[in-house]
Design an enzyme around this catalytic site. Structure first.
Site, short mmCIF file in Angstrom:
data_model
loop_
_atom_site.label_atom_id
_atom_site.label_comp_id
_atom_site.label_asym_id
_atom_site.label_seq_id
_atom_site.Cartn_x
_atom_site.Cartn_y
_atom_site.Cartn_z
CG ASN A 91 -2.63 8.83 -5.81
OD1 ASN A 91 -3.21 9.62 -4.87
ND2 ASN A 91 -1.52 8.27 -6.03
CG ASP A 135 2.24 0.58 -7.08
OD1 ASP A 135 3.09 0.93 -6.24
OD2 ASP A 135 1.08 0.37 -6.81
CE LYS A 150 -5.25 17.26 -26.31
NZ LYS A 150 -6.27 18.42 -26.75
CG PHE A 207 0.73 5.49 5.79
CD1 PHE A 207 1.65 6.26 6.20
CD2 PHE A 207 -0.42 6.06 5.78
CE1 PHE A 207 1.61 7.11 7.23
CE2 PHE A 207 -0.84 6.89 6.94
CZ PHE A 207 0.34 7.35 7.67
CE LYS A 253 0.92 -2.79 -0.09
NZ LYS A 253 -0.32 -1.94 -0.47
CE LYS A 288 5.90 -1.97 -0.12
NZ LYS A 288 5.66 -0.69 -0.87
#
Ligand code: PMT
Length: 400
Positions: free
Chosen positions: A208, A277, A287, A321, A335, A339
């Site tokens: 990301n 995730d 490859k 976060f 969350k 969590k």
């Protein structure tokens, strides 16, 4: 960063005196008003004009000259200084300070200051190892003087070993720390930052846009405030923060293992990392070859590190976060509850000036009692300090 701060920079006579010029540049760039005092020996290495030009203040070299002008220079500088830094600090200067000798502008001003004095020694390796020098350093430490230890390297005298002045960048970091109230002493922080990489084959991965800036800012700020900090970081292009124990990882699995191995020793965990995730079910050994017009990659869920930490929290403070693109507050609330965190820092990563890679962030802070704070756009440094302020407040509530 240092706006409104008055710093006295003492330069004593060693070959490393030229590095004090770079330190001065860093201090003035950060907004400090710097007043330089040079010993006679320092002027053999660098001219006062260099320091005067960069500091835009007169350079002090002679105790009696200033007295003749009717200004007791050493007293007025000593009184006004927020911090007194001596870099490089020779064995001679350290010896004089340790013995209470004040026989020139630098030692007189240093002796007269009631503020913090930070010394960055630089000398020959054998002088540094000399028992008399070590006793002097120890004595000054006992009296509250701070030190930035020299490093190992090639010394100007031809020897190799410990005695080389620490880099101006690191002395600058220590200056910031010396000027920051130590309100997090005793806290052991574990911070995660950056992205994770989930390998598909030897040349490709899923990841990301996290740059690590948010998490690194938290780690740096916590170190300055006196916490012991461990930073578990995915791959980033950022320099390792000074003073922090750095644990590099690649994948979500590696981050999970690192966090779980370290968490037992930590009193606060702040999870700023953008953890994948899912990961590919199979990581190909070679490859993957191009075949057909489409391909399907089968993914399997990674363990949620924050959720695991929330299960056995005890008195440990847990800050999570949430990176969202829609329905920021309702997703963040979910969350926070699922969590089991004490504080949730939510950011809408589609908003300009927020989220990935940029220098600023726009966060909402959500608490377990339903309170929400929205401080607006801030630098990531300021967001880091805000989160740490709230961590300190939560700790006080817990103890109180
Ligand atoms: O690094 P920067 O470029 O400065 O960008 C900052 C940031 C956008 C990465 C940061 O502000 C941020 O939002 N970090 C959290 C990113 C994220 O993964 O959010 P999430 O909503 O997917 O996850 C929620 C929380 O669970 C996070 O604390 C995350 O670290 C944690 N998590 C998620 C998945 C997983 N497997 N394990 C986890 O611990």
């Amino acid at each position: 960063m240092l706006n409104g701060k008055i710093i006295v920079l003492g330069v004593s006579g060693g070959i490393a005196a030229y590095k004090a010029v770079e330190l001065l540049r860093l201090l003035t760039k950060a907004g400090a008003d710097v007043h330089v005092i040079m010993t006679r020996a320092a002027q053999e290495f660098v001219t006062p004009l260099t320091f005067q030009t960069l500091s835009r203040n007169p350079v002090h070299t002679d105790l009696f000259e200033l007295m003749a002008q009717g200004d007791i220079g050493h007293i007025s500088l000593a009184d006004r200084a927020d911090l007194f830094v001596i870099a490089p600090a020779t064995a001679n200067i350290i010896g004089k300070l340790a013995c209470g000798i004040a026989d020139d502008m630098l030692t007189t001003t240093a002796m007269a200051t009631r503020g913090t004095v930070l010394l960055a020694p630089a000398m020959n390796v054998n002088m540094y190892g000399n028992a008399i020098y070590q006793e002097n350093e120890e004595r000054l430490r006992r009296h509250g003087y701070l030190f930035v230890n020299p490093v190992k390297g090639d010394l100007a005298c031809g020897w190799e070993g410990e005695g080389k002045l620490q880099t101006p960048e690191i002395i600058f970091q220590e200056v910031l720390k010396a000027l920051t109230p130590s309100d997090l002493v005793g806290e052991r922080l574990l911070v995660t930052a950056g992205p994770t990489r989930e390998e598909i084959d030897p040349v490709r991965y899923l990841s990301n846009h996290s740059s690590g800036k948010m998490g690194y800012a938290i780690a740096r700020a916590a170190w300055r405030r006196g916490a012991q900090v461990t930073l578990v970081s995915g791959p980033t292009a950022l320099p390792m923060p000074w003073g922090v124990t750095f644990v590099p990882v690649e994948s979500a699995g590696e981050m999970y293992d690192a966090v779980m191995a370290l968490v037992g020793e930590c009193s606060v965990v702040i999870k700023a990392a953008a953890v994948a995730d899912y990961r590919p079910v199979v990581r190909a050994g070679e490859k993957l070859k191009k075949r057909g017009d489409a391909m399907t990659l089968e993914l399997v869920k990674n363990r949620d590190i924050l959720r695991e930490l929330g299960k056995e929290k005890g008195s440990r403070l847990l800050v999570g976060f949430a990176a969202e693109t829609t329905e920021l507050l309702s997703n963040a609330r979910k969350k926070l509850a699922e969590k089991n965190v004490d504080l949730l820092v939510a950011n809408d990563v589609t908003e300009a000036g927020a989220g990935f890679s940029v220098e600023t962030n726009i966060v909402h802070l959500l608490y377990r009692d339903g309170r929400v704070e929205a401080p607006g756009i801030l630098s990531k440094e300021a967001v880091a300090n805000l989160i740490l302020n709230r961590v300190a407040a939560l700790r006080s509530e817990q103890e109180g």
